[in-house]
Design a protein around this motif. Structure first.
Motif, PDB file in Angstrom:
ATOM      1  N   LYS A 134     -11.090 -80.447  24.398  1.00 54.39           N
ATOM      2  CA  LYS A 134     -11.715 -81.605  25.021  1.00 54.39           C
ATOM      3  C   LYS A 134     -11.064 -81.895  26.363  1.00 54.39           C
ATOM      4  O   LYS A 134     -10.073 -81.263  26.731  1.00 54.39           O
ATOM      5  N   CYS A 181     -16.765 -85.682  24.209  1.00 55.63           N
ATOM      6  CA  CYS A 181     -15.524 -85.270  23.544  1.00 55.63           C
ATOM      7  C   CYS A 181     -14.971 -86.407  22.693  1.00 55.63           C
ATOM      8  O   CYS A 181     -14.449 -86.177  21.597  1.00 55.63           O
ATOM      9  N   VAL A 193     -16.620 -78.330  27.570  1.00 53.75           N
ATOM     10  CA  VAL A 193     -16.073 -79.244  26.573  1.00 53.75           C
ATOM     11  C   VAL A 193     -17.139 -80.272  26.203  1.00 53.75           C
ATOM     12  O   VAL A 193     -17.991 -80.577  27.043  1.00 53.75           O
TER      13      VAL A 193
END
Length: 100
Positions: free
Chosen positions: A20, A27, A67
């Motif tokens: 993340k 995230c 991410v």
């Protein structure tokens, strides 16, 4: 820190890592879901959350290009990965499928 992460990734245990970034809203959304997964099947796998900015060499080595990215490792190999935001049930389904 990266050496510790490599040791974890290369262990005989299945390891699910959420890659993340601090400024990534999706995230942050997945973290409660991962806690639910850990509560449900935590004995089956180890679950870690890593900020990509803190482990740049790991990110490069394992080709983490976006991410959040969930990656399931076993003995240093990527067994499964996804960049989708999945439900607890979906994550558990994939973990069970790939750890049997």
């Amino acid at each position: 820190m990266e050496l510790t992460v490599e040791i974890i990734i290369n262990s005989d245990e299945y390891v699910l890592i959420n890659f993340k970034a601090t400024n990534c809203d999706p995230c942050q959304m997945i973290e409660p879901t991962l806690q639910q997964v850990k509560n449900a099947i935590g004995k089956r796998i180890a679950i870690y959350v890593l900020d990509v900015n803190q482990v740049p060499n790991i990110v490069l080595k394992h080709k983490i290009k976006s991410v959040p990215m969930l990656v399931l490792f076993h003995k240093g190999e990527i067994v499964w990965q996804t960049k989708e935001i999945l439900s607890k049930e979906e994550i558990i389904k994939y973990v069970v499928e790939y750890t049997n």
